[in-house]
Design an enzyme around this catalytic site. Structure first.
Site, PDB file in Angstrom:
ATOM      1  N   THR A  89     -34.362  28.024  29.663  1.00  0.00           N
ATOM      2  CA  THR A  89     -35.048  27.316  28.567  1.00  0.00           C
ATOM      3  C   THR A  89     -36.263  28.105  28.088  1.00  0.00           C
ATOM      4  O   THR A  89     -36.940  28.750  28.885  1.00  0.00           O
ATOM      5  CB  THR A  89     -35.501  25.929  29.043  1.00  0.00           C
ATOM      6  OG1 THR A  89     -34.359  25.192  29.481  1.00  0.00           O
ATOM      7  CG2 THR A  89     -36.188  25.148  27.932  1.00  0.00           C
ATOM      8  N   GLY A 128     -38.395  25.699  37.089  1.00  0.00           N
ATOM      9  CA  GLY A 128     -39.077  25.162  38.266  1.00  0.00           C
ATOM     10  C   GLY A 128     -39.496  26.279  39.215  1.00  0.00           C
ATOM     11  O   GLY A 128     -38.701  27.157  39.538  1.00  0.00           O
ATOM     12  N   GLU A 371     -31.379  19.746  32.535  1.00  0.00           N
ATOM     13  CA  GLU A 371     -29.948  20.008  32.757  1.00  0.00           C
ATOM     14  C   GLU A 371     -29.078  19.449  31.648  1.00  0.00           C
ATOM     15  O   GLU A 371     -27.923  19.095  31.853  1.00  0.00           O
ATOM     16  CB  GLU A 371     -29.521  19.469  34.111  1.00  0.00           C
ATOM     17  CG  GLU A 371     -28.558  20.414  34.800  1.00  0.00           C
ATOM     18  CD  GLU A 371     -29.119  21.818  34.933  1.00  0.00           C
ATOM     19  OE1 GLU A 371     -30.036  22.016  35.728  1.00  0.00           O
ATOM     20  OE2 GLU A 371     -28.670  22.713  34.204  1.00  0.00           O
TER      21      GLU A 371
END
Ligand SMILES: CC/C=C\C/C=C\C/C=C\C/C=C\CCCCC(=O)SCCNC(=O)CCNC(=O)[C@H](O)C(C)(C)COP(=O)(O)OP(=O)(O)OC[C@H]1O[C@@H](n2cnc3c(N)ncnc32)[C@H](O)[C@@H]1OP(=O)(O)O
Ligand SMILES: Cc1cc2nc3c(=O)[nH]c(=O)nc-3n(C[C@H](O)[C@H](O)[C@H](O)COP(=O)(O)OP(=O)(O)OC[C@H]3O[C@@H](n4cnc5c(N)ncnc54)[C@H](O)[C@@H]3O)c2cc1C
Length: 616
Positions: A89, A128, A371
């Site tokens: 992303t 993350g 997701e």
């Protein structure tokens, strides 16, 4: 918070390693990861900074890299010698993968790729652990050879020195800032400027760039999306877990808390004796069970498909993709809304941090976005349903999870209403197929009027998402029905246990029926008496399940550390624990707070003086 989270995550990762070795030596089974995550969740309620390393970085290396690349990078990642993330992303794009701006230009002179995030919007944003924890990442970029776009590719990129953890030259990396939850995860940003990696850092199991720059396409381009499919499957299990945790807390609190007599002059009952409280709590218990069973099915399908893909058999990818999308959406939506309903069912104390329901919500809610944003995935399933409806019209067979669509398409009308489980299930499926048919008529009319498929999907979006939602309901309810009524191990269950399961099936089917009554009435004639009979059955089955509510949630087997809730503690000493938590608040260290002399006293004195002046 980040360093505490990393410390705890490392402790849990070691536990994970021991679980893995105990349950599945050398294997790549997912369940130890999940169990590790449940332990991690308890240890770090602010989220696990190693989640994406475990879930995506290690798996992408295993599934998208060649055996040689696994030996070079994957083994060290599996052994936690290096820590990575999945950097796909960007600040400017998350959903529309073909719009990703990060680029990898092949330099055949040096047999390297030159990686760039050309604009601010091209910066990787959200991965993350990227902010501070990771020293590597899977960098997803548009591949260019001689300035010709070849599609998306994945690159193993080292972003920090392994000894000093300093960002490497050409790397701009950091934390994206506070979030509404998961603040222990250090989601980060990453910019690369003319950052060179060797040709063999491009993951090449399915597509290759040869030394001379020739490109060998993947046999199935979507296999590069496989890491996302895995996490969608995990989200289905993880979010059913979050809902089960909240249901355990709210159930235990609901049999401790007493409030408001039901009969005048009678003592105040446990709040779970109130029918409306039962309607808030018990359906959520059942939904957690329903989704845990559906998620387990999906995990098995994932494992089978992953093994097939490893053997270059991609035939089951489309069905797994469709089911992973629908279950990821259904579990994340229903768990998020369900946890909030359960928080409200605990009254004021549900709003206290000591109850932990707010944090469980904050852990569950982002799964509606990451997701694959949920409505985007509903549209994706809607498109797949359109494709399958064309197959039905052509008389072709559908994938097993959509077989009911073919069956219902042959029904000219809905049979006589009986109100049985089979009838209720068929009603949901029949309404789904009716919605698919209507969506197809709208979609096809647009395509026939020369609209592009993408535009037709957009303008039929409301009907496509409705059809997708009902397909999810049909699949989940059908799976639950099979597990309760037709399971091969049904005879091993005690009659009492089977009865509890059947009560849960009754409640689930009636609850879904009432939730989609409008959608069902569009295609099936049901009389007011038949609907009223279902209302009575709903009230009856809540009463039937009331005595089993605590036992069912105890069977989820969350210990107090994982629940981390003064409202849901096993010993039921709620008020003592709430008070103990209150006394620990820093503001209770002093009888007179510091702000009294500094702010409050002058404020009150100034008002008193002004009042005196105004009287003179
Ligand atoms: C210790 C921890 C252990 C356990 C933790 C437990 C649980 C987990 C909890 C938390 C997880 C931790 C942290 C969160 C991590 C989050 C990470 C991310 O968010 S990574 C980034 C995610 N990004 C996305 O999901 C992007 C969403 N967009 C897409 O997927 C695609 O753009 C699209 C929307 C699907 C559109 O695809 P595309 O652009 O290709 O266009 P089409 O729709 O036309 O599709 C073309 C063709 O491909 C088929 N297809 C699409 N996707 C897939 C797929 N994934 N698999 C197979 N096939 C796919 C599609 O059906 C079309 O097929 P056709 O019609 O041509 O036959
Ligand atoms: C906690 C968290 C962790 C994350 N971890 C990672 C990670 O580790 N790695 C990573 O790469 N990413 C990660 N992400 C990013 C995540 O994958 C994206 O946020 C997600 O894919 C949604 O994309 P977006 O944010 O660009 O939203 P957008 O796509 O911009 O969505 C905004 C709105 O636009 C709508 N929209 C977009 N496209 C369409 C369409 N075609 N049709 C109709 N409506 C549309 C959406 O439905 C939504 O309502 C994380 C995000 C969060 C919140």
């Amino acid at each position: 918070m980040a360093s505490m989270s990393v410390k705890h995550a490392i402790a849990a990762a070691k536990k994970l390693r021991s679980l893995q070795e105990r349950f599945n030596p050398g294997g790549s089974d997912i369940y130890p990861a999940l169990m590790g995550d449940e332990a991690i969740t308890a240890l770090i309620p602010s989220g696990n900074p190693l989640s994406v390393h475990i879930l995506m970085f290690t798996r992408a290396l295993r599934e998208q890299g060649t055996d040689e690349q696994y030996e070079k990078f994957g083994r060290r990642a599996d052994n936690n010698e290096i820590i990575g993330t999945f950097a796909q992303t960007e600040l400017g794009h998350g959903t529309y993968l073909r719009g990703l701006e990060a680029r990898a230009d092949y330099d055949r002179g040096t047999e390297e790729f030159v990686l760039n995030t050309p604009k601010l919007s091209s910066y990787k944003w959200w991965p993350g652990g990227l902010g501070q924890t990771c020293n590597y990442c899977i960098f997803v970029a548009q591949l260019y050879i001689d300035n010709e776009a070849k599609g998306m590719a994945m690159f193993v990129v080292q972003i920090r020195d392994e000894e000093t953890h300093m960002p490497l030259p050409g790397v701009h990396v950091g934390e994206i800032g506070k979030k509404m939850g998961l603040n222990g995860v250090n989601n980060g940003f990453l910019g690369l400027k003319d950052y060179r990696v060797p040709r063999l850092n491009m993951l090449m199991r399915h597509q290759q760039v040869l030394p001379d720059g020739r490109f060998v396409k993947s046999p199935v381009s979507q296999v590069s999306y496989f890491p996302m499919v895995f996490v969608r499957c995990m989200v289905a299990r993880q979010n059913s877990n979050y809902l089960a945790q909240a249901a355990t807390i709210a159930t235990r609190y609901s049999v401790i808390r007493r409030q408001s007599p039901i009969e005048e002059g009678q003592p105040e009952p446990k709040i779970l004796e109130h029918l409306t409280q039962q309607m808030k709590v018990i359906p959520e218990i059942v939904t957690a069970v329903v989704y845990r069973l559906a998620a387990a099915n999906l995990q098995n399908m994932y494992n089978e498909t992953a093994e097939a893909v490893y053997r270059k058999d991609f035939s089951r990818l489309p069905e797994l993709h469709a089911l992973a999308c629908i279950l990821k959406v259904a579990t994340s939506y229903d768990s998020t809304y369900g946890i909030e309903r359960l928080r409200q069912a605990c009254g004021g104390h549900g709003y206290l941090t000591a109850g932990n329901l707010g944090n469980i919500f904050a852990m569950a809610a982002p799964a509606c976005t990451y997701e694959g944003e949920n409505s985007v995935l509903y549209l994706q399933v809607g498109k797949i349903l359109m494709k399958n409806w064309s197959q039905v019209l052509a008389g072709r067979e559908l994938m097993p999870s959509m077989a009911y669509i073919s069956e219902c398409s042959k029904m000219t009308s809905f049979p006589q209403w009986t109100g049985s489980w089979e009838c209720l299930l068929k009603a949901i499926q029949y309404a789904c197929v009716g919605s698919i048919r209507l969506a197809f008529q709208s979609y096809n009319a647009r395509v026939q009027s020369a609209q592009s498929q993408t535009a037709a999907v957009n303008y039929s979006g409301l009907e496509l998402t409705k059809a997708a939602e009902l397909h999810g309901r049909s699949y989940v309810a059908g799976n639950f029905y099979q597990q309760i009524v037709n399971s091969p191990n049904k005879h091993q269950r005690s009659p009492q246990f089977q009865k509890v399961l059947e009560n849960m099936l009754e409640l689930h089917l009636i609850q879904i029926f009432f939730r989609h009554l409008g959608d069902i009435l569009r295609f099936i004639r049901i009389t007011e008496d038949e609907i009223s009979a279902l209302q009575r059955r709903l009230e009856e089955v809540l009463k039937e399940l009331r005595p089993d509510a605590v036992a069912i949630t105890d069977a989820f087997d969350f210990n107090d550390k994982i629940l981390s809730s003064a409202l849901g503690c096993y010993d039921g000493n709620v008020y003592e624990r709430l008070f103990e938590a209150a006394l620990k608040h820093p503001l209770n260290r002093k009888s007179v707070p510091d702000f009294f002399e500094a702010h409050l006293k002058p404020f009150m004195k100034e008002n008193a003086d002004n009042a005196k002046k105004s009287k003179l």
